[in-house]
Scaffold this motif. Structure first.
Motif, PDB file in Angstrom:
ATOM      1  N   SER A 110     -40.645 -28.363 -16.122  1.00 51.30           N
ATOM      2  CA  SER A 110     -39.656 -28.979 -15.151  1.00 51.30           C
ATOM      3  C   SER A 110     -39.149 -30.076 -15.906  1.00 51.30           C
ATOM      4  N   GLU A 111     -37.885 -30.664 -15.738  1.00 51.99           N
ATOM      5  CA  GLU A 111     -37.223 -31.848 -16.107  1.00 51.99           C
ATOM      6  C   GLU A 111     -38.017 -32.897 -15.389  1.00 51.99           C
ATOM      7  N   LEU A 112     -38.160 -34.066 -15.902  1.00 52.05           N
ATOM      8  CA  LEU A 112     -38.818 -35.292 -15.388  1.00 52.05           C
ATOM      9  C   LEU A 112     -37.977 -35.419 -14.183  1.00 52.05           C
ATOM     10  N   LEU A 113     -36.590 -35.609 -14.197  1.00 48.86           N
ATOM     11  CA  LEU A 113     -35.671 -35.835 -12.968  1.00 48.86           C
ATOM     12  C   LEU A 113     -35.984 -34.983 -11.908  1.00 48.86           C
ATOM     13  N   ASP A 114     -36.081 -33.815 -12.206  1.00 49.05           N
ATOM     14  CA  ASP A 114     -36.217 -32.780 -11.216  1.00 49.05           C
ATOM     15  C   ASP A 114     -37.850 -33.084 -10.248  1.00 49.05           C
ATOM     16  N   VAL A 115     -38.758 -33.368 -11.175  1.00 49.64           N
ATOM     17  CA  VAL A 115     -40.112 -33.676 -10.834  1.00 49.64           C
ATOM     18  C   VAL A 115     -40.066 -34.893  -9.739  1.00 49.64           C
ATOM     19  N   PHE A 116     -39.398 -36.076 -10.252  1.00 46.70           N
ATOM     20  CA  PHE A 116     -39.633 -37.105  -9.908  1.00 46.70           C
ATOM     21  C   PHE A 116     -38.231 -38.010  -9.869  1.00 46.70           C
ATOM     22  N   PRO A 117     -37.341 -37.299  -9.038  1.00 50.85           N
ATOM     23  CA  PRO A 117     -35.803 -38.101  -8.902  1.00 50.85           C
ATOM     24  C   PRO A 117     -35.840 -39.390  -8.460  1.00 50.85           C
ATOM     25  N   VAL A 118     -36.020 -40.448  -9.131  1.00 47.65           N
ATOM     26  CA  VAL A 118     -35.875 -41.726  -8.937  1.00 47.65           C
ATOM     27  C   VAL A 118     -34.810 -42.328  -9.843  1.00 47.65           C
ATOM     28  N   ASP A 119     -33.861 -42.915  -9.145  1.00 43.18           N
ATOM     29  CA  ASP A 119     -32.583 -43.553  -9.847  1.00 43.18           C
ATOM     30  C   ASP A 119     -33.027 -44.265 -10.950  1.00 43.18           C
ATOM     31  N   GLY A 120     -34.080 -45.262 -10.961  1.00 40.33           N
ATOM     32  CA  GLY A 120     -34.548 -46.130 -11.861  1.00 40.33           C
ATOM     33  C   GLY A 120     -34.901 -45.154 -13.240  1.00 40.33           C
ATOM     34  N   ILE A 121     -35.646 -44.167 -12.873  1.00 44.20           N
ATOM     35  CA  ILE A 121     -35.949 -43.264 -14.251  1.00 44.20           C
ATOM     36  C   ILE A 121     -34.606 -42.708 -14.863  1.00 44.20           C
ATOM     37  N   ALA A 122     -33.764 -42.148 -13.917  1.00 43.45           N
ATOM     38  CA  ALA A 122     -32.726 -41.591 -14.523  1.00 43.45           C
ATOM     39  C   ALA A 122     -31.908 -42.545 -15.098  1.00 43.45           C
ATOM     40  N   GLN A 123     -31.795 -43.840 -14.600  1.00 45.68           N
ATOM     41  CA  GLN A 123     -30.883 -45.017 -15.364  1.00 45.68           C
ATOM     42  C   GLN A 123     -31.432 -45.399 -16.659  1.00 45.68           C
ATOM     43  N   ALA A 124     -32.799 -45.463 -16.740  1.00 46.52           N
ATOM     44  CA  ALA A 124     -33.640 -45.879 -17.913  1.00 46.52           C
ATOM     45  C   ALA A 124     -33.279 -44.678 -18.895  1.00 46.52           C
ATOM     46  N   ILE A 125     -33.430 -43.345 -18.764  1.00 47.71           N
ATOM     47  CA  ILE A 125     -33.105 -42.062 -19.386  1.00 47.71           C
ATOM     48  C   ILE A 125     -31.894 -42.129 -20.188  1.00 47.71           C
ATOM     49  N   GLU A 126     -30.763 -42.541 -19.042  1.00 47.14           N
ATOM     50  CA  GLU A 126     -29.512 -42.588 -19.466  1.00 47.14           C
ATOM     51  C   GLU A 126     -29.097 -43.506 -20.318  1.00 47.14           C
ATOM     52  N   GLU A 127     -29.515 -44.888 -20.193  1.00 49.08           N
ATOM     53  CA  GLU A 127     -29.402 -45.981 -20.941  1.00 49.08           C
ATOM     54  C   GLU A 127     -29.740 -46.105 -22.381  1.00 49.08           C
ATOM     55  N   ARG A 128     -30.754 -44.930 -22.641  1.00 45.15           N
ATOM     56  CA  ARG A 128     -31.587 -45.396 -24.012  1.00 45.15           C
ATOM     57  C   ARG A 128     -31.510 -43.892 -24.712  1.00 45.15           C
ATOM     58  N   ALA A 129     -31.063 -43.947 -25.845  1.00 41.58           N
ATOM     59  CA  ALA A 129     -31.062 -42.457 -26.477  1.00 41.58           C
ATOM     60  C   ALA A 129     -32.514 -42.298 -26.851  1.00 41.58           C
ATOM     61  N   TYR A 130     -33.084 -41.244 -26.966  1.00 35.20           N
ATOM     62  CA  TYR A 130     -34.515 -40.868 -27.301  1.00 35.20           C
ATOM     63  C   TYR A 130     -35.153 -41.638 -28.489  1.00 35.20           C
TER      64      TYR A 130
END
Length: 126
Positions: free
Chosen positions: A85-105
């Motif tokens: 599963s995608e992390l955000l589907d498993v653990f849908p927390v805005d803080g994680i989504a924002q951290a992932i979106e703000e940084r390239a891998y």
């Protein structure tokens, strides 16, 4: 003439035998190394599964590749259902989504820890 052919045959046969022995030795060595790695993986897996804290590991695309039992309990789901599963589907927390979106891998450190507060599906705080 037969003598020359016999000598060539004997040399070729010795070379083949030597190569077979080398392959057999290398195969045995690889098998033993594989056994060591497998034993280490099982040991680490038992440690991970016995931890009281939830652990979720993702690959570089944030796809879940490992979930320990504590994380599955916290999330109210079977570990097997979370894998892939995608992390955000498993653990849908805005803080994680924002951290992932703000940084390239490639900008992320190889190990990243994020402290987030969330609620599992039944509303209990995580």
């Amino acid at each position: 003439m037969n003598f020359v052919i016999e000598k060539k045959y004997e040399r070729a046969h010795r070379k083949v035998s030597l190569l077979e022995k080398m392959i057999e030795d290398k195969t045995r060595e690889l098998y033993l190394e594989h056994q060591k790695v497998e034993k280490s993986n099982q040991y680490l897996s038992r440690i991970l599964q016995s931890m009281a804290g939830g652990v979720i590991v993702t690959d570089h695309t944030f796809t879940v590749v490992l979930v320990n039992g504590a994380a599955a309990i916290i999330l109210g789901e079977e570990s097997e259902n979370l894998l892939g599963s995608e992390l955000l589907d498993v653990f849908p927390v805005d803080g994680i989504a924002q951290a992932i979106e703000e940084r390239a891998y490639h900008d992320l450190p190889s190990e990243q820890t994020e402290l987030v507060l969330a609620r599992n599906p039944d509303g209990r705080p995580i």
